[in-house]
Design a protein around this motif. Structure first.
Motif: not given
Length: 407
Positions: A129-136, A257-271
């Motif tokens: 099984e896999g998860l999609t995880v999203e980080i604000d 990954l959560c500190s990259l400039d000009l981004t606001g969402t981190v999305r990981a598929w297949g975790r």
């Protein structure tokens, strides 16, 4: 229908059939990539006279299983012409693949299911099984543990096979369900410049944990996409893979990954379902699971060879009755006798302790589905009290099986 190999001269015809079935019209570069991919595969076709009406390709993969690694064809580009549906074309091609697996000592096969309802009837079961995880990531990632403070560095994707390939191999051995990658798969499939699903994404980036010349402690593969001028649409970081020695190393990579400039969402598929991020994140409103789904579907082509090809976590001595309408050699009773140091599986006339359809045994094979859960669901019959619990104890793995390596 005549079921036979598809020669190189017919590969373009095969791909046109694929595009017809999947309603696709790719550009020249993608067609070239698909052609190179198919040329590296085993190819089985169904011919009606001189017309190719069915096609499947099989990657020559090896799959990590608990305590080992087994040959496992990976099915892809499976297509049947709309004029020839419900005439046994797909069944005939898959039967040929199974025959070849038995003949050449390939006890497993695997695929990602485009339609779940199709492949269960051919004996495939969802083994991971896999998860999609999203980080604000509009604010710093809140963590419950201090991240590893070793330096981070970017690695040229062209250097990935040598720079992170050995580390991937080690992590692959520790988690069942993962596909081996040679240099060609790293650079030609996993790290291509233009993403096949979203051409707005950047080329792949690789960030590694650990100073130059020191042993690698982890890495992440990611791509980014600008949010444009709309402040309500923050830029995206898509994480394709993240591996680390321990939770502190993973925390360091997620923080990056959560500190990259000009981004606001981190999305990981297949975790993986046991991703430690979900435990060490301090704010689960910031780190959310947005999807959970079946991942790799596995088929046991040779039940005794598959069962003796993996390691077992606890002693077990059980008789398993297996039903397999597609491969009669798999139908029968098999005594499984195994422990952490040895394993054996042979036909027997003894009374069964558990009865399985082969698809349900496949779902349990990597340790991702509990036999007890299938008993409670009415899909596996427990003839001997406690047999399901004993088999689950033997199937157990330290890490949940999982892969994000789609094909």
């Amino acid at each position: 229908m005549d079921i036979r190999d598809v020669p190189e001269a017919h590969v373009d015809r095969a791909l046109e059939l694929v595009y017809l079935v999947f309603h696709d019209n790719p550009g020249e570069e993608k067609r070239k990539h698909h052609r190179e991919l198919v040329l590296g595969c085993e190819r089985i076709g169904a011919y009606d006279g001189d017309t190719l009406v069915g096609f499947l390709a099989a990657h020559r993969f090896r799959l990590s299983v608990p305590g080992g690694d087994l040959p496992c064809p990976g099915l892809t580009f499976v297509s049947v012409a709309p004029t020839h549906r419900r005439r046994g074309v797909l069944s005939a091609m898959i039967a040929e693949l199974f025959r070849r697996g038995t003949r050449h000592g390939r006890p497993l096969a695997a695929l990602w299911a485009s339609e779940d309802a199709i492949y269960g009837r051919f004996g495939f079961g969802p083994a991971t099984e896999g998860l999609t995880v999203e980080i604000d990531s509009r604010r710093p990632l809140a963590l419950r543990l201090p991240p590893d403070e070793r330096p981070l560095r970017l690695i040229d994707p062209a250097d990935a096979p040598a720079a992170v390939g050995p580390y991937f191999d080690a992590t692959r051995a520790a988690r069942a369900g993962r596909i081996a990658r040679d240099a060609e798969r790293w650079t030609g499939e996993w790290l291509v410049d233009e993403d096949e699903e979203d051409d707005e994404l950047s080329p792949p980036r690789i960030v590694a944990l650990g100073a130059e010349g020191e042993p690698l402690a982890g890495y992440a593969v990611y791509r980014t996409k600008s949010g444009g001028d709309d402040p309500a649409r923050p830029g995206l970081v898509r994480v394709d893979e993240l591996e680390a020695d321990d939770a502190a190393g993973a925390a360091a990579l997620w923080r990056y990954l959560c500190s990259l400039d000009l981004t606001g969402t981190v999305r990981a598929w297949g975790r993986p379902v046991d991703d430690p991020l979900l435990l060490f994140a301090a704010d689960r409103d910031q780190v959310r699971v947005t999807g959970r789904y079946p991942g790799l579907w596995v088929r046991l082509v040779d039940v005794p060879a598959a069962l003796t090809g993996r390691a077992w976590a606890a002693p077990v001595d059980l008789v398993l009755a297996v039903e397999d309408e597609h491969l009669p050699a798999n139908t029968g009773r098999f005594r499984l006798t195994a422990d952490p140091a040895s394993r054996a599986c042979a036909p027997t006339g003894d009374a069964p302790d558990l009865s399985f359809a082969v698809r349900d045994l496949a779902a349990c094979y990597l340790g991702g589905t509990e036999v007890g859960a299938l008993v409670r669901a009415g899909l596996v019959t427990e003839h001997t009290e406690g047999a399901a619990a004993r088999l689950d104890a033997a199937l157990r793995t330290a890490l949940a099986p999982g892969t994000g390596d789609e094909f």
